[in-house]
Design an enzyme around this catalytic site. Structure first.
Site, PDB file in Angstrom:
ATOM      1  CB  SER A  47       5.232   5.468  -6.458  1.00  0.00           C
ATOM      2  OG  SER A  47       4.246   4.529  -6.807  1.00  0.00           O
ATOM      3  CG  HIS A 161      -0.336   7.120  -4.494  1.00  0.00           C
ATOM      4  ND1 HIS A 161      -0.775   5.882  -4.897  1.00  0.00           N
ATOM      5  CD2 HIS A 161       0.608   7.490  -5.405  1.00  0.00           C
ATOM      6  CE1 HIS A 161      -0.117   5.513  -5.994  1.00  0.00           C
ATOM      7  NE2 HIS A 161       0.735   6.467  -6.304  1.00  0.00           N
ATOM      8  CD  GLN A 169       2.056   3.891  -4.083  1.00  0.00           C
ATOM      9  OE1 GLN A 169       3.066   4.551  -4.247  1.00  0.00           O
ATOM     10  NE2 GLN A 169       1.610   3.042  -4.984  1.00  0.00           N
ATOM     11  CD  GLU A 170      -1.506   1.170  -4.567  1.00  0.00           C
ATOM     12  OE1 GLU A 170      -2.069   0.102  -4.865  1.00  0.00           O
ATOM     13  OE2 GLU A 170      -0.867   1.858  -5.379  1.00  0.00           O
ATOM     14  CD  GLU A 211      -3.709   4.420  -6.741  1.00  0.00           C
ATOM     15  OE1 GLU A 211      -4.106   3.430  -6.108  1.00  0.00           O
ATOM     16  OE2 GLU A 211      -2.714   4.407  -7.490  1.00  0.00           O
ATOM     17  CG  ASP A 248       1.968  -0.984  -4.147  1.00  0.00           C
ATOM     18  OD1 ASP A 248       3.135  -1.319  -3.838  1.00  0.00           O
ATOM     19  OD2 ASP A 248       1.709  -0.280  -5.143  1.00  0.00           O
ATOM     20  CD  GLU A 289       1.786  -3.299  -6.479  1.00  0.00           C
ATOM     21  OE1 GLU A 289       0.577  -3.617  -6.354  1.00  0.00           O
ATOM     22  OE2 GLU A 289       2.152  -2.301  -7.124  1.00  0.00           O
ATOM     23  CG  ASP A 316       4.339  -1.421  -9.691  1.00  0.00           C
ATOM     24  OD1 ASP A 316       4.615  -1.246 -10.885  1.00  0.00           O
ATOM     25  OD2 ASP A 316       3.759  -0.540  -9.009  1.00  0.00           O
ATOM     26  CE  LYS A 341       1.409   0.481 -11.702  1.00  0.00           C
ATOM     27  NZ  LYS A 341       2.488   1.079 -10.861  1.00  0.00           N
ATOM     28  CG  HIS A 369      -5.344   2.278 -11.075  1.00  0.00           C
ATOM     29  ND1 HIS A 369      -5.991   3.174 -10.283  1.00  0.00           N
ATOM     30  CD2 HIS A 369      -4.565   1.533 -10.220  1.00  0.00           C
ATOM     31  CE1 HIS A 369      -5.650   3.009  -9.023  1.00  0.00           C
ATOM     32  NE2 HIS A 369      -4.787   2.013  -8.964  1.00  0.00           N
ATOM     33  CE  LYS A 392      -1.802  -1.573  -8.091  1.00  0.00           C
ATOM     34  NZ  LYS A 392      -0.912  -1.124  -7.021  1.00  0.00           N
TER      35      LYS A 392
HETATM   36  C1  LIG Z   1      -0.623   2.393  -9.133  1.00  0.00           C
HETATM   37  C2  LIG Z   1       0.553   2.640  -8.538  1.00  0.00           C
HETATM   38  O1  LIG Z   1       1.002   3.905  -8.371  1.00  0.00           O
HETATM   39  P1  LIG Z   1       1.665   4.813  -9.505  1.00  0.00           P
HETATM   40  O2  LIG Z   1       0.718   4.882 -10.633  1.00  0.00           O
HETATM   41  O3  LIG Z   1       1.871   6.147  -8.820  1.00  0.00           O
HETATM   42  O4  LIG Z   1       2.950   4.143  -9.878  1.00  0.00           O
HETATM   43  C3  LIG Z   1       1.386   1.558  -7.996  1.00  0.00           C
HETATM   44  O5  LIG Z   1       2.471   1.821  -7.475  1.00  0.00           O
HETATM   45  O6  LIG Z   1       1.014   0.386  -8.087  1.00  0.00           O
HETATM   46 MG   LIG Z   2       2.816  -0.410  -7.054  1.00  0.00          MG
END
Ligand SMILES: C=C(OP(=O)(O)O)C(=O)O
Ligand SMILES: [Mg+2]
Length: 426
Positions: A47, A161, A169-170, A211, A248, A289, A316, A341, A369, A392
């Site tokens: 994503s 994911h 997503q998270e 993940e 997230d 997030e 992000d 990231k 990550h 994370k």
């Molecule tokens: C870790 C994430 O996913 P991706 O690596 O798929 O962007 C995120 O969106 O924070």
């Molecule tokens: Mg994210």
């Protein structure tokens, strides 16, 4: 003039390895003049933000299209000749050389995957050249105090994911009330095990997402949060006190340009905001997030106005680890924290710039990550050295995720003076 702190490289090479999704990626090895090897490898997102630095893949739609042969060829034909040509004092010089070789501003030519793998390997080599551990080298670059981060374990996966119907997503658990990283990781492992039992009892067989978090067959985020709270309580822990929750939403992935798709219906940004307010009021959620699409900046401002004094609003896809975007975002009041990231921006130097920008504007930061990971543990050292207090790296399960948490354990053993972050008392 070169000093014995300067780094001389005699070789730079790449090999193709597989990431956790089974897709080819790069591992880069640099060899120093004293014959030591240092490695770096490139993770990959699913994503992704619109303005992320570009990953270079061979192209095409079949499996071979995912290959990184072109990226590896760049390492051999262009990067090795320039990096072995002189002595290096700073990483900034090396990363600047990579950016100049590329010339596009977003690594569209040599690939951010190429750049990040080379840059991480060189950061390790430079720290060794200066005879200091990597996390200390990072802290010296930033003027920060190293600290053990609160791990944010992603224990339920949805969105891009997982193959379930969860829009978000998270769903993360953060043992903020632990006294040490050892306790925090133990709490994560115990809650993960309890959660598996709870989910099996409710849904029968339950798979996992990219993940390593569980991917239950539901579209109801409140149901997931209820089960998470129960799983935390099962081990005698108190949600909100010992363990906090984080989300997230990765809202880019359920936005059609105007509306957000939640529970099978299209909703306005205002409706989605009310949903976040409801969830943050009823559950111990301390961080959200990407609550809205990266283009929906008014909605971001609204959520900061409504929840920002008590909840971390973490950017992000909207910031993509870019110093300038973080500064603009702070001015606009659209967030109060930035996700970090390295492969999103391309080099370690630019990652450090993003961290500096966040420091300047008073944003918190969380190191992260990617959903497609390798066994590289650089981000663990980065989180410690930069003193972000937050990392994370996925579930407390699966090799590529636990590699990062296990690295924290290792750093704690090697450097017992590292303290566990206690940011909730700020
Ligand atoms: C870790 C994430 O996913 P991706 O690596 O798929 O962007 C995120 O969106 O924070
Ligand atoms: Mg994210």
């Amino acid at each position: 003039m070169t000093t014995n702190q300067d780094l001389r490289l005699t070789g730079v090479s790449a090999e193709q390895i597989l990431n956790s999704r089974g897709h080819p990626t790069l591992q880069v090895e640099v060899i120093t003049a004293d014959g030591l090897s240092f490695f770096g490898s490139a993770p990959s997102g699913a994503s992704t933000g619109e303005h992320e630095a570009r990953e270079l893949r061979d192209g095409g739609t079949d499996y071979r299209g995912l290959g990184v042969t072109k990226a590896m060829t760049f390492v051999d034909s262009q990067i090795e000749p320039v990096l072995t040509d002189r002595a290096w004092t700073t990483l900034d010089q090396i990363d600047g050389t990579l950016a100049a070789l590329d010339g596009t501003g977003n690594f569209a030519k040599i690939g951010a995957n190429t750049a990040v793998a080379v840059s991480i390997a060189c950061a390790r080599a430079l720290a060794h050249q200066q005879r200091i551990p990597l996390h200390q080298w990072i802290s010296e670059q930033l003027g920060t105090t190293p600290v053990m981060p609160v791990p944010h374990f992603n224990v339920v996966n949805g969105g891009a994911h997982a193959a379930n119907d969860l829009a978000f997503q998270e769903f993360l658990i953060a043992p903020a009330g632990a006294m040490t990283i050892t306790d925090a990781i133990q709490m994560g492992a115990e809650i993960y095990a309890a959660l598996e039992g709870e989910l099996r009892a409710r849904f029968g067989a339950v798979g996992v997402g990219d993940e390593g978090g569980f991917a239950p067959d539901t579209d109801d985020e409140a149901q997931v949060l209820d089960i998470l709270v129960r799983s935390i309580e099962q081990g005698g822990l108190t949600p909100g006190l010992n363990v906090r929750l984080a989300l997230d939403a990765a809202a880019n992935s359920f936005y059609d340009g105007k509306y957000y798709r939640l529970h099978g219906r299209w909703r306005s940004a205002d409706d989605l905001l009310e949903r976040y307010v409801h969830l943050a009021t009823n559950y111990p959620i301390w961080s959200i997030e990407d609550p809205f699409d990266e283009s929906d900046r008014d909605a971001w401002r609204d959520i900061v106005d409504r929840l920002g004094s008590t909840v971390q609003i973490l950017g992000d896809d909207i910031f993509v680890t870019d110093a300038q975007r973080i500064r603009v975002g702070a001015k606009e009041g659209i967030a109060n924290a930035a996700l970090i990231k390295p492969n999103q921006v391309g080099t370690v130097t630019q990652t450090l710039e993003a961290l500096r920008a966040a420091q300047e504007v008073g944003f918190r930061t969380m190191v992260s990550h990617r959903s497609g990971e390798t066994l590289d543990t650089f981000i663990a050292d980065l989180a410690v050295g930069a003193g972000t207090g937050q990392l994370k790296a996925g579930a407390p399960a699966r090799g590529e995720r636990v590699a990062k948490y296990n690295r924290l354990t290792r750093l704690q053993k090697l450097y017992p003076e590292l303290r566990y972050a206690h940011w909730w008392t700020d």
